[in-house]
Design a protein around this motif. Structure first.
Motif, short mmCIF file in Angstrom:
data_model
loop_
_atom_site.label_atom_id
_atom_site.label_comp_id
_atom_site.label_asym_id
_atom_site.label_seq_id
_atom_site.Cartn_x
_atom_site.Cartn_y
_atom_site.Cartn_z
N HIS A 1 60.18 -0.12 27.37
CA HIS A 1 61.27 0.27 28.38
C HIS A 1 60.84 1.43 29.13
CE1 HIS A 1 65.30 1.91 29.89
NE2 HIS A 1 65.04 0.99 30.44
N LYS A 2 60.22 2.52 28.19
CA LYS A 2 59.68 3.79 28.80
C LYS A 2 58.31 3.72 29.67
CE LYS A 2 60.65 6.73 24.70
NZ LYS A 2 59.99 7.03 23.30
N ALA A 3 57.35 2.64 29.16
CA ALA A 3 56.33 2.28 29.93
C ALA A 3 56.80 1.89 31.40
CB ALA A 3 55.45 1.22 29.26
N LEU A 4 57.69 0.71 31.24
CA LEU A 4 57.94 -0.08 32.56
C LEU A 4 59.06 0.81 33.47
CD1 LEU A 4 59.29 -3.41 30.84
CD2 LEU A 4 57.31 -3.04 32.36
N LYS A 5 59.69 1.84 32.87
CA LYS A 5 60.32 2.79 33.92
C LYS A 5 59.19 3.66 34.53
CE LYS A 5 63.81 5.52 32.60
NZ LYS A 5 64.75 6.30 31.54
N LYS A 6 58.26 3.93 33.84
CA LYS A 6 57.33 4.79 34.33
C LYS A 6 56.36 3.94 35.47
CE LYS A 6 54.10 8.44 33.72
NZ LYS A 6 53.97 9.70 32.86
N ALA A 7 56.04 2.73 35.22
CA ALA A 7 55.45 1.83 36.08
C ALA A 7 56.21 1.66 37.42
CB ALA A 7 55.10 0.29 35.67
N LEU A 8 57.65 1.50 37.59
CA LEU A 8 58.61 1.28 38.46
C LEU A 8 58.82 2.50 39.35
CD1 LEU A 8 60.83 -1.32 36.89
CD2 LEU A 8 59.32 -1.57 38.87
N LYS A 9 58.73 3.89 38.40
CA LYS A 9 58.92 5.10 39.06
C LYS A 9 57.64 5.27 40.03
CE LYS A 9 59.88 9.98 38.33
NZ LYS A 9 59.77 10.89 37.33
N LEU A 10 56.45 5.05 39.73
CA LEU A 10 55.30 5.03 40.35
C LEU A 10 55.14 4.03 41.63
CD1 LEU A 10 52.86 5.61 37.58
CD2 LEU A 10 53.25 7.30 39.22
N ASP A 11 55.73 2.61 41.30
CA ASP A 11 55.54 1.80 42.16
C ASP A 11 56.90 1.00 42.07
OD1 ASP A 11 55.19 -0.37 44.09
OD2 ASP A 11 53.35 -0.96 42.91
N PRO A 12 58.16 1.37 42.89
CA PRO A 12 59.24 0.72 42.71
C PRO A 12 59.18 -0.84 43.10
CG PRO A 12 59.51 2.71 43.86
CD PRO A 12 58.09 2.31 43.86
N GLU A 13 58.23 -1.27 43.74
CA GLU A 13 58.09 -2.80 44.30
C GLU A 13 57.10 -3.52 43.60
OE1 GLU A 13 60.19 -3.80 46.70
OE2 GLU A 13 61.25 -1.72 46.74
N PHE A 14 56.73 -2.86 42.28
CA PHE A 14 55.85 -3.65 41.31
C PHE A 14 56.50 -4.87 40.83
CE2 PHE A 14 52.84 -2.66 37.75
CZ PHE A 14 52.28 -4.10 37.53
#
Length: 206
Positions: free
Chosen positions: A113-126
């Motif tokens: 969850h932490k890693a995915l939140k980080k990914a989507l914060k950096l690129d919300p359309e990923f």
């Protein structure tokens, strides 16, 4: 690759460049990508290892090595390579999304969850990270949040097979078997390989 008639010519050109300059991390990386196009994973891995040896900050090289490890079913190496990628480029969304995916496979929903939140914060359309996040919500039984995300994905990418499969999983969990079957068919039509056990379960209930 525009100026080459085929992949063999492109590979030969990169090899010639590397003869003149064997330390060029980018050429090793490009050669690795070319070998991946051929599905020659051993040669690709060798080139990506050379790429990061000569250009240690080349985060994409670690991501590719993680992909090859995943192909082999080696989740731990995949995780390690993607962690290395984030150490070189902390604001690169792709390895964070991959870390989330692997952690979820390993059953570590908190770190996923932490890693995915980080990914989507950096690129919300990923979209891959969105889909993995929806899988995580399904895993923890939060179907409402999963469904919200899946609607968002399918509005933008109606042919994204993994999202249809996740919708099928939600319908199955709610025993909405006809809807599960419809979504499962859509997943398969869009190239997603639905697990055999799940397929049988849906078919048995329709």
């Amino acid at each position: 690759m525009e100026k080459f008639d085929n992949l063999d010519e492109y590979i030969a050109d990169l090899k010639a460049k590397l003869k003149k300059n064997p330390q060029c991390g980018n050429s090793h990386y490009n050669l690795g990508v070319a070998y991946l196009s051929r599905r020659d994973f051993m040669e690709a891995e060798r080139e990506f290892l050379d790429a990061v040896a000569h250009s240690p900050r080349l985060a994409e090289g670690y991501v590719q090595l993680g992909g090859i490890a995943m192909q082999r079913g080696d989740l731990q190496s995949c995780l390690n390579y993607n962690v290395q990628a984030t150490q070189q480029r902390p604001f690169f969304a792709v390895p964070w999304g991959n870390i989330g995916f692997v952690q979820l496979q390993l059953g570590d929903t908190d770190n996923a969850h932490k890693a995915l939140k980080k990914a989507l914060k950096l690129d919300p359309e990923f979209v891959q990270a969105q889909a993995t996040m929806s899988s995580l919500f399904i895993t923890i039984g939060d179907y409402e949040e999963a469904d919200k995300l899946l609607k968002k994905i399918l509005e933008k990418y109606p042919n994204f097979g993994p999202a249809w499969n996740n919708k099928a999983l939600i319908h199955a969990a709610k025993e909405e078997w006809a809807d599960a079957a419809t979504c499962m068919v859509r997943a398969e039509e869009n190239g997603f390989e639905v697990p055999e056990d799940f397929k049988k379960e849906v078919e048995a209930n329709n």
